[in-house]
Design a protein around this motif. Structure first.
Motif, short mmCIF file in Angstrom:
data_model
loop_
_atom_site.label_atom_id
_atom_site.label_comp_id
_atom_site.label_asym_id
_atom_site.label_seq_id
_atom_site.Cartn_x
_atom_site.Cartn_y
_atom_site.Cartn_z
N ASN A 134 -8.36 -21.41 -0.50
CA ASN A 134 -8.40 -21.92 0.88
C ASN A 134 -7.01 -22.14 1.47
O ASN A 134 -6.66 -23.25 1.90
N PRO A 135 -6.19 -21.09 1.51
CA PRO A 135 -4.83 -21.24 2.06
C PRO A 135 -4.88 -21.50 3.56
O PRO A 135 -5.87 -21.18 4.23
N ASP A 136 -3.79 -22.05 4.08
CA ASP A 136 -3.71 -22.29 5.52
C ASP A 136 -3.65 -20.99 6.31
O ASP A 136 -4.13 -20.91 7.43
N PHE A 137 -3.02 -19.96 5.73
CA PHE A 137 -2.95 -18.67 6.41
C PHE A 137 -2.82 -17.54 5.41
O PHE A 137 -2.42 -17.74 4.26
N LEU A 138 -3.21 -16.35 5.88
CA LEU A 138 -3.08 -15.13 5.09
C LEU A 138 -2.00 -14.25 5.68
O LEU A 138 -1.87 -14.14 6.90
N ILE A 139 -1.26 -13.59 4.80
CA ILE A 139 -0.36 -12.52 5.21
C ILE A 139 -0.89 -11.23 4.58
O ILE A 139 -1.05 -11.15 3.36
N ALA A 140 -1.19 -10.27 5.43
CA ALA A 140 -1.71 -8.98 4.98
C ALA A 140 -0.69 -7.90 5.32
O ALA A 140 -0.45 -7.61 6.48
N ASP A 141 -0.06 -7.34 4.28
CA ASP A 141 1.02 -6.37 4.46
C ASP A 141 0.46 -4.96 4.31
O ASP A 141 0.17 -4.51 3.21
N GLU A 142 0.26 -4.28 5.44
CA GLU A 142 -0.32 -2.93 5.48
C GLU A 142 -1.62 -2.87 4.66
O GLU A 142 -1.78 -2.01 3.79
N PRO A 143 -2.58 -3.75 4.92
CA PRO A 143 -3.76 -3.83 4.06
C PRO A 143 -4.67 -2.61 4.13
O PRO A 143 -5.51 -2.42 3.25
N THR A 144 -4.52 -1.78 5.17
CA THR A 144 -5.34 -0.58 5.28
C THR A 144 -4.54 0.69 5.04
O THR A 144 -5.06 1.80 5.17
N GLY A 145 -3.28 0.55 4.67
CA GLY A 145 -2.38 1.70 4.57
C GLY A 145 -2.78 2.73 3.53
O GLY A 145 -2.45 3.91 3.67
N ALA A 146 -3.48 2.30 2.48
CA ALA A 146 -3.85 3.22 1.40
C ALA A 146 -5.31 3.65 1.49
O ALA A 146 -5.83 4.25 0.54
N LEU A 147 -5.95 3.37 2.62
CA LEU A 147 -7.39 3.60 2.73
C LEU A 147 -7.71 4.65 3.80
O LEU A 147 -6.94 4.84 4.74
N ASP A 148 -8.85 5.31 3.64
CA ASP A 148 -9.28 6.27 4.66
C ASP A 148 -9.76 5.51 5.89
O ASP A 148 -9.91 4.28 5.89
N THR A 149 -10.03 6.27 6.95
CA THR A 149 -10.33 5.65 8.25
C THR A 149 -11.57 4.77 8.19
O THR A 149 -11.57 3.64 8.70
#
Length: 228
Positions: A159-174
């Motif tokens: 339950n963190p106060d915030f998330l940091i997502a660094d290119e979370p879709t960069g390795a995934l197809d559309t």
């Protein structure tokens, strides 16, 4: 929640010192779904390293929940990082030879939660991200999209106060990328999770409520998009 004032970041020393971030002023409110967009080398990853308490070597002021933290020690930053922020990465960063549940519970174990209770919590969180019943599977048995869901479960389990997502879709197809974006939006809208997402993909950024554009270490645009 987050306020950066006149933040500058340099690498190197003396004549070889390189100015990476230039006079960054940025505020992030609790509950926002915000994208930071920019090309490779623009400074966006450096910026989120500071926001996420990974980098304490910068000039300027950082206020977190109105508390001045820019003069905190490295140990203080580590404590903030462990207690308040969850991270999701492009390459998932899962331990391949342990189960999904064992990967997900790591933040709780570091926080001193007992393994039995941690595994119960992991089961609930895995269900929340659409992986109920996958507890005993190995990362190598899952698709890329499923592995990213595991990394999201690991990021939110404490339950963190915030998330940091660094290119979370960069390795995934559309198609899979859209599924992951839908999950982030669901977390933001139903759990009121604050999410700061780094991306180079305008299609991903436009699904956030706010888009901050950075070029050559400078914020050149900061606009509301509207929830989608």
């Amino acid at each position: 929640m987050i306020r950066l004032e006149h933040v500058n970041k340099y690498y190197g020393q003396g004549a070889t010192r390189f100015h990476v971030l230039h006079d960054i002023n940025l505020q992030v409110a609790a509950g926002e779904l915000m994208a930071i967009i920019g090309e490779s080398g623009s400074g966006k990853s450096t910026l989120i390293n500071i926001i996420g308490f990974l980098d304490d070597d910068f000039e300027g002021n950082y206020f977190y929940n109105d508390q001045a933290i820019h003069d905190y020690t490295r140990a203080d930053f580590a404590k903030l990082r462990n207690q308040h922020v969850g991270f999701v990465f492009q390459n998932f960063k899962l331990i391949r030879d342990i189960s999904i549940a064992e990967n997900v519970i790591l933040p709780l174990l570091y926080a001193g939660v007992g393994r039995r209770q941690a595994k119960k919590t992991a089961a609930r969180v895995l269900s929340r991200v659409g992986l109920g019943g996958y507890d005993d599977k190995l990362p190598t048995e899952l698709s890329g999209g499923q592995q990213q869901r595991v990394s999201i479960a690991r990021a939110i389990i404490a339950n963190p106060d915030f998330l940091i997502a660094d290119e979370p879709t960069g390795a995934l197809d559309t198609k899979t990328s859209q599924e992951i974006m839908d999950l982030f939006k669901q977390l933001n809208q139903t759990q009121h999770t604050t999410i700061i997402m780094v991306t180079h993909d305008p299609r991903v950024a436009e699904q956030c409520e706010r888009v901050v554009k950075i070029i050559d270490g400078r914020i050149v645009d900061d606009r509301k998009v509207g929830a989608n």
